[in-house]
Design a protein around this motif. Structure first.
Motif, PDB file in Angstrom:
ATOM      1  N   TYR A 471       5.262 101.540  71.231  1.00 56.49           N
ATOM      2  CA  TYR A 471       6.219 100.689  70.824  1.00 56.49           C
ATOM      3  C   TYR A 471       7.792 100.993  71.095  1.00 56.49           C
ATOM      4  O   TYR A 471       9.248 100.751  71.714  1.00 56.49           O
ATOM      5  N   HIS A 472       7.781 102.315  69.907  1.00 61.17           N
ATOM      6  CA  HIS A 472       8.977 102.521  69.682  1.00 61.17           C
ATOM      7  C   HIS A 472       9.876 104.095  70.081  1.00 61.17           C
ATOM      8  O   HIS A 472      10.510 104.377  69.533  1.00 61.17           O
ATOM      9  N   TYR A 473       9.099 105.099  70.378  1.00 60.60           N
ATOM     10  CA  TYR A 473       8.929 106.300  71.130  1.00 60.60           C
ATOM     11  C   TYR A 473      10.034 106.080  72.795  1.00 60.60           C
ATOM     12  O   TYR A 473      10.212 105.059  73.351  1.00 60.60           O
ATOM     13  N   ARG A 474      11.143 106.848  72.741  1.00 62.17           N
ATOM     14  CA  ARG A 474      11.445 107.127  73.696  1.00 62.17           C
ATOM     15  C   ARG A 474      11.905 108.098  74.396  1.00 62.17           C
ATOM     16  O   ARG A 474      12.100 109.705  73.412  1.00 62.17           O
ATOM     17  N   PHE A 475      11.231 108.264  75.812  1.00 58.48           N
ATOM     18  CA  PHE A 475      10.887 109.573  76.830  1.00 58.48           C
ATOM     19  C   PHE A 475      13.202 109.170  76.285  1.00 58.48           C
ATOM     20  O   PHE A 475      14.179 108.788  76.393  1.00 58.48           O
ATOM     21  N   PRO A 476      13.286 111.138  77.076  1.00 56.35           N
ATOM     22  CA  PRO A 476      14.890 110.771  77.065  1.00 56.35           C
ATOM     23  C   PRO A 476      15.461 111.001  78.081  1.00 56.35           C
ATOM     24  O   PRO A 476      14.975 109.833  79.018  1.00 56.35           O
ATOM     25  N   ARG A 477      16.983 110.433  77.476  1.00 56.75           N
ATOM     26  CA  ARG A 477      17.641 109.264  77.951  1.00 56.75           C
ATOM     27  C   ARG A 477      17.227 107.609  78.681  1.00 56.75           C
ATOM     28  O   ARG A 477      17.963 106.929  79.100  1.00 56.75           O
ATOM     29  N   ALA A 478      16.193 106.987  77.523  1.00 60.14           N
ATOM     30  CA  ALA A 478      15.924 106.356  77.714  1.00 60.14           C
ATOM     31  C   ALA A 478      15.750 105.100  76.573  1.00 60.14           C
ATOM     32  O   ALA A 478      16.394 105.125  75.142  1.00 60.14           O
ATOM     33  N   GLU A 479      15.319 103.847  76.775  1.00 57.27           N
ATOM     34  CA  GLU A 479      15.692 103.233  75.709  1.00 57.27           C
ATOM     35  C   GLU A 479      13.571 102.267  75.491  1.00 57.27           C
ATOM     36  O   GLU A 479      13.410 102.915  75.730  1.00 57.27           O
ATOM     37  N   SER A 480      13.678 102.430  74.105  1.00 56.06           N
ATOM     38  CA  SER A 480      12.362 101.644  73.230  1.00 56.06           C
ATOM     39  C   SER A 480      12.327 100.923  73.278  1.00 56.06           C
ATOM     40  O   SER A 480      13.194  99.887  73.661  1.00 56.06           O
ATOM     41  N   TYR A 481      11.298  99.568  73.326  1.00 55.99           N
ATOM     42  CA  TYR A 481      10.686  98.313  73.103  1.00 55.99           C
ATOM     43  C   TYR A 481      11.341  98.451  72.096  1.00 55.99           C
ATOM     44  O   TYR A 481      12.310  96.967  71.521  1.00 55.99           O
ATOM     45  N   HIS A 482      11.685  99.154  71.244  1.00 56.51           N
ATOM     46  CA  HIS A 482      12.398  98.479  69.230  1.00 56.51           C
ATOM     47  C   HIS A 482      13.750  98.055  69.997  1.00 56.51           C
ATOM     48  O   HIS A 482      14.329  97.467  69.241  1.00 56.51           O
ATOM     49  N   ASP A 483      14.350  99.075  70.517  1.00 52.96           N
ATOM     50  CA  ASP A 483      15.299  99.020  70.550  1.00 52.96           C
ATOM     51  C   ASP A 483      16.384  97.757  72.199  1.00 52.96           C
ATOM     52  O   ASP A 483      16.506  96.729  71.815  1.00 52.96           O
ATOM     53  N   LEU A 484      14.839  97.381  72.701  1.00 57.20           N
ATOM     54  CA  LEU A 484      14.885  96.277  73.285  1.00 57.20           C
ATOM     55  C   LEU A 484      15.148  95.168  72.581  1.00 57.20           C
ATOM     56  O   LEU A 484      15.797  93.563  72.150  1.00 57.20           O
ATOM     57  N   ALA A 485      14.013  94.977  71.094  1.00 57.14           N
ATOM     58  CA  ALA A 485      14.204  93.593  70.655  1.00 57.14           C
ATOM     59  C   ALA A 485      15.308  93.709  69.423  1.00 57.14           C
ATOM     60  O   ALA A 485      15.563  92.544  69.084  1.00 57.14           O
ATOM     61  N   ILE A 486      15.884  94.720  69.222  1.00 60.29           N
ATOM     62  CA  ILE A 486      17.267  94.906  68.434  1.00 60.29           C
ATOM     63  C   ILE A 486      18.479  94.323  69.066  1.00 60.29           C
ATOM     64  O   ILE A 486      19.386  93.204  68.569  1.00 60.29           O
ATOM     65  N   LYS A 487      18.297  94.769  70.745  1.00 60.05           N
ATOM     66  CA  LYS A 487      18.680  94.050  71.183  1.00 60.05           C
ATOM     67  C   LYS A 487      19.218  92.475  72.017  1.00 60.05           C
ATOM     68  O   LYS A 487      19.914  92.008  72.008  1.00 60.05           O
ATOM     69  N   ILE A 488      18.004  91.807  71.506  1.00 60.48           N
ATOM     70  CA  ILE A 488      17.812  90.277  71.758  1.00 60.48           C
ATOM     71  C   ILE A 488      17.662  89.560  70.181  1.00 60.48           C
ATOM     72  O   ILE A 488      17.590  88.493  70.981  1.00 60.48           O
ATOM     73  N   GLU A 489      18.317  90.331  69.725  1.00 61.75           N
ATOM     74  CA  GLU A 489      17.959  89.463  67.946  1.00 61.75           C
ATOM     75  C   GLU A 489      18.886  88.053  68.161  1.00 61.75           C
ATOM     76  O   GLU A 489      18.171  86.844  67.344  1.00 61.75           O
ATOM     77  N   PRO A 490      20.328  88.165  68.924  1.00 63.98           N
ATOM     78  CA  PRO A 490      20.970  87.759  68.682  1.00 63.98           C
ATOM     79  C   PRO A 490      20.868  85.811  69.862  1.00 63.98           C
ATOM     80  O   PRO A 490      21.119  85.057  69.525  1.00 63.98           O
ATOM     81  N   LEU A 491      20.093  85.850  70.679  1.00 62.38           N
ATOM     82  CA  LEU A 491      19.695  85.457  71.656  1.00 62.38           C
ATOM     83  C   LEU A 491      18.295  84.484  70.867  1.00 62.38           C
ATOM     84  O   LEU A 491      17.938  84.263  71.538  1.00 62.38           O
ATOM     85  N   ILE A 492      17.408  85.176  70.502  1.00 66.00           N
ATOM     86  CA  ILE A 492      16.652  84.659  69.750  1.00 66.00           C
ATOM     87  C   ILE A 492      16.952  83.700  68.650  1.00 66.00           C
ATOM     88  O   ILE A 492      16.542  82.580  68.366  1.00 66.00           O
ATOM     89  N   LEU A 493      17.752  84.354  67.673  1.00 62.69           N
ATOM     90  CA  LEU A 493      18.546  83.378  67.053  1.00 62.69           C
ATOM     91  C   LEU A 493      18.931  81.840  67.613  1.00 62.69           C
ATOM     92  O   LEU A 493      19.318  81.045  67.026  1.00 62.69           O
TER      93      LEU A 493
END
Length: 558
Positions: A471-493
């Protein structure tokens, strides 16, 4: 929003000799966020359980807590089981959008908080407690809802009448049962703070009279636990009627009852309790003037704050309340066509993709009809004409324009061509379609388009780190699932502000994160969720718990 600020705010009791709730809050001395999020920080411990006669009695503060039973790790699959009421698992309790972890598991700068609800039945208290629990857990806050009704149902007997629900029952039997269930519930709350290192407990009860509320505040303030009351008031009769209808259909109190009998009984319960209820702040003696409370009127139409010099976490609660409403409808999750395409590749739909778009559209419309929703008309048999490119304002309008009508559908897609073009058959039916850049798939970085075996052979060290925490690990030059969760928080609200139905068409990685929020999954379960290419997942909002179902996408190709 109106606000009343007073100087007599709740103060913290810094008594470190407290034998009941003292903690090893080591992060206070080790510094802010002294360690990154890590599975290794989830320490093994025994758990207490509800209605367990072996648990300690903390109501009289006379005994140390004992242990309960170990809780196995919950399987991660789209099973339709909402985790919002599950006890916190020592290995599996991090929220999807948690920013950091600490040794105690609490946000060190927020303290311990009990949110005590108040309000007559039919005012949406259970919905409020569950939705708050879901949001706070998503932020990584150890939160649990304690519904007094659960304890009452576990102890109640058939011969008790509505006398059980009034603050001062005439029957000695009803009076004894009321004391018993309240003490059991408060005892479990205190165990939650001590044994589970809980941070926010939500006490879902009527709390009808000032003396009850003052007693609650006294008990927890002495234990250095902040107390916030949220009083749910409704002046709109249409909201009350709707809530009564919902309770008659879905409340655990009315399992196996006919709708008419349940509606009548719940209405009588409200009428029996109403004469006893005293609104907060209405006492002529101002005995509650020192309490911190929020008046939540018509479920977010107006919010009034009293003694509102809150800290970080309670202000997050206030912010959520400003965006909340009684939810209705469903969220439908559908994978985009050719989910496995490289993140940098953005082709238009081919013929097979157009057929997928048509099948998805027909399937969803037929599902809505089965649920009694007929606000979408029949799809024309002709291929829809191409439309001009929509402006940014049309694709991403100001917040508040969508989800006003309960009988409506809004479609969210990413900005990829294949997700936008998947909605072409909906577009002819005057359905609002919004393209959200936040719904762009998780960037896989250097391992894009590689399967697990190829990653293992090419990047063995990175692969091992990924397996430890996918969930939290990022491969080089990648995003993690955690990054996605932070990114979509405005859509959740934004989703929390909306009524009606929402269809989200996006990459599987994005759908996993939305599902994780709506079904209160642990972050360690989210990467393993399995979305099929030939299914729509429907998540229905419910006051007590959400329900997920799979819908097979039918083949309408002629």
């Amino acid at each position: 929003m109106s606000s009343t600020k007073e100087n007599n705010n709740i103060t913290n009791n810094n008594n470190t000799d407290d034998p009941v709730v003292s903690d090893d809050d080591g992060e206070l001395f080790n510094g802010f966020g002294s360690s990154p999020i890590s599975r290794n920080q989830m320490r093994t411990s025994k758990r207490w359980s509800f209605h367990n006669n072996t648990r300690p009695n903390l109501m009289d503060f006379s005994s140390e807590a004992t242990t309960g039973i170990e809780i196995p790790r919950r399987l991660s699959d789209i099973t339709g089981v909402d985790g919002v009421h599950k006890q916190l698992d020592p290995f599996n309790e991090l929220g999807g959008a948690q920013l950091y972890s600490t040794e105690s598991g609490r946000l060190f700068h927020a303290g311990k908080i009990i949110i005590a609800l108040a309000g007559l039945p039919g005012r949406g208290k259970t919905h409020l407690s569950v939705s708050l629990t879901r949001y706070l857990r998503w932020l990584g806050v150890k939160t649990h809802s304690f519904h007094l009704g659960d304890y009452r149902r576990a102890s109640a007997e058939d011969d008790l009448t509505h006398d059980l629900f009034v603050p001062t029952p005439k029957s000695n039997k009803a009076h004894g049962l009321r004391e018993k269930v309240v003490n059991e519930c408060l005892n479990d709350i205190l165990n939650f703070f001590k044994n589970d290192k809980g941070q926010v407990a939500i006490y879902d009860a009527v709390n009808a009279k000032p003396e009850f509320r003052l007693q609650l505040e006294k008990i927890f303030k002495e234990l250095n636990i902040q107390v916030l009351f949220i009083e749910s008031l409704v002046t709109d009769d249409s909201i009350i009627l709707k809530n009564i209808e919902e309770a008659a259909r879905s409340s655990p109190d009315y399992k196996d009852w006919s709708y008419d009998d349940a509606h009548k009984d719940y209405s009588e319960r409200i009428n029996a309790l109403a004469p006893f209820y005293q609104e907060m702040g209405s006492s002529k003696t101002l005995i509650e003037d020192h309490l911190s409370y929020i008046k939540f009127i018509n479920f977010g139409e107006r919010i009034e704050l009293h003694n509102s010099n809150y800290g970080y976490l309670i202000n997050k609660v206030v912010f959520y309340l400003m965006n909340g409403r009684i939810k209705s409808g469903s969220v439908f999750l559908a994978r985009c066509y050719k989910n496995s395409l490289d993140v940098n590749y953005d082709p238009s739909l081919d013929e097979e993709g157009i057929n997928y778009a048509k099948n998805l559209t027909y399937t969803l419309i037929n599902q809505l009809k089965k649920e009694g929703k007929d606000y979408i008309k029949e799809i024309p048999e002709v291929k829809p004409p191409l439309k001009r490119e929509l402006s940014v304002d049309e694709r991403q309008p100001a917040v508040g324009q969508d989800g006003i009508d309960e009988n409506s559908l809004v479609i969210w897609t990413s900005v990829k061509k294949r997700t936008i073009e998947t909605t072409q058959f909906f577009a002819t039916k005057n359905i609002n379609i919004r393209n959200r850049i936040q719904l762009t798939q998780k960037n896989p970085g250097i391992v894009g388009c590689m399967n697990d075996e190829e990653i293992k052979l090419t990047y063995p060290d990175e692969y091992q780190q990924y397996l430890q925490d996918p969930y939290h690990y990022r491969f080089p030059r990648a995003e993690s699932y955690h990054d996605l969760a932070i990114k979509i928080e405005p859509l959740i609200l934004e989703m929390e502000r909306m009524s009606g139905d929402i269809l989200i068409i996006a990459d599987e990685t994005v759908l996993k994160v939305f599902y994780g929020y709506l079904l209160s999954c642990s972050c360690y379960d989210i990467p393993t969720l399995d979305f099929k290419t030939d299914e729509i997942v429907e998540i229905k909002f419910n006051a007590y718990s959400n329900v997920a179902e799979r819908i097979k996408i039918e083949d309408y190709e002629t």
